[in-house]
Motif scaffolding. Sequence first.
Motif, PDB file in Angstrom:
ATOM      1  N   ASP A 106      -2.101   2.911  -3.175  1.00 26.70           N
ATOM      2  CA  ASP A 106      -3.473   2.595  -3.574  1.00 26.70           C
ATOM      3  C   ASP A 106      -3.864   1.235  -2.965  1.00 26.70           C
ATOM      4  N   ASP A 115       0.832  -1.201   0.000  1.00 28.43           N
ATOM      5  CA  ASP A 115       0.000   0.000   0.000  1.00 28.43           C
ATOM      6  C   ASP A 115       0.875   1.263   0.000  1.00 28.43           C
ATOM      7  N   PRO A 156     -10.458   4.964  -7.388  1.00 31.44           N
ATOM      8  CA  PRO A 156      -9.454   5.885  -6.843  1.00 31.44           C
ATOM      9  C   PRO A 156      -9.238   5.609  -5.359  1.00 31.44           C
ATOM     10  N   PRO A 157      -7.993   5.840  -4.870  1.00 33.99           N
ATOM     11  CA  PRO A 157      -7.776   5.657  -3.437  1.00 33.99           C
ATOM     12  C   PRO A 157      -8.617   6.655  -2.654  1.00 33.99           C
ATOM     13  N   HIS A 203      -6.410  -0.745  -3.285  1.00 30.31           N
ATOM     14  CA  HIS A 203      -7.003  -1.783  -4.155  1.00 30.31           C
ATOM     15  C   HIS A 203      -5.908  -2.514  -4.938  1.00 30.31           C
ATOM     16  N   THR A 204      -5.002  -1.730  -5.524  1.00 29.67           N
ATOM     17  CA  THR A 204      -3.902  -2.361  -6.269  1.00 29.67           C
ATOM     18  C   THR A 204      -2.996  -3.123  -5.323  1.00 29.67           C
TER      19      THR A 204
END
Lengths: 181, 230
Positions: free
Chosen positions: A42, A37, A106-107, A44-45
């Motif tokens: 981000d 993270d 988006p984050p 999600h990624t």
Amino acid sequence: MSELTDKELIEALQAGDRAAAGPLFDRHYDELFAFADRLLGDPHTAADAVQDAFLRLMRYGRSFSGRSSFRTWMLRIVRNACLDLIEDRKRRRDVPNLLPVPDPVPPPPEPDPRVARLRQALEALPAARREVLLLRRFHGLTYSEIGELCGISEGAARVRAHRALLQLEQALSSKSGTHHE
Amino acid sequence: MSDDLLRRRLIDRVLGPPNAERDRELDEALLEHPALREEFRRLQEAWDALDELSPHDPPPDARRRALEALLDALEARTALHRWLIWPLRVAAGVAIFLVGAASGVWISTDDLALPTADTPALIEGDERPRYALLIRGFEASGDEAGSIEEMTGWARELWSEDRLVWAERLFPEAVARLGTGSEVEETEPIGLLFMIRAEDREAAIRLARQAPHLAWGGSVEVLPTSEAGR
């Protein structure tokens, strides 16, 4: 299961024992996610990268010799998964979209402007410097471990950490209007 | 002590770990040089600021999904082993026995080696361009035997998909670099050279990305041959 060492758990997993997966996750998921993270900025990624790393563990687990700690070894696999994702992002930017592609999630917005500025300054660092700084600050690795993890010499890891800190300091100073040459 | 050395030591102090002798010398220098004190303060602030960077929370269910993906992969592999690997091993064993018996010579597993440059795997009418994969650092996992096993397994996968034309191991002996202005010999670990067939450069890169040793820090160079440049 929870009393077994990491190496024993991997061997059990390689032998097809499903019960070995849980303790490995419990011990390492949070730290691996935090590293990904911070490196990617981000969540999600980062979650994708960690999931990919655990799948790679299934495939390459037999190559874990136990010479380095499992934690360092997994950090290296997560780091490689993150770099692949960064590379993918670059390639997607380079290729014109012929079909509309949905934007990635988006984050979440950062409510604290100081932290937002810090994240921005960190993301402006080249990934090769950012990872060294993060591994040193948050994971307490020695330069020797960082070098092994990143495939560089101990000296090169130290130099990267120096440059990363200088660059971060300059970015933060310039943003706060107190930059000094 | 030069300014440059002072500065490096200053950064070392911020990054840690503590070093009594270095820090004592630095303390003296910091007392003497206000500009150095100011730089130290700024670097320490930047380093300390990182503490504010707590990670985001993982997306809901991310951890559960990752665990499920791992268990699915485990299940798939176990099923593959159960239904495919053992029958294949038995079949291979029978084939070796029969060929060995027919020729009057026992064939060792070494004779089931991958195609080499001397005995390439050729497919009649296959006009896909060839790409060389220069594979470095495959031994970096620290477990050479395990690494070779992984790489051999991958080469066999490529072979079974009619991708691999030949494979050779490059030994870490003195490498002669010629024609680079200065002719030198240096010792460097190399690794493997694969010649593969792929539809195009992108396909070759996709295949190269599957190299197992990338997970432990190795690299692959994808080199198009003249066929690929046509």
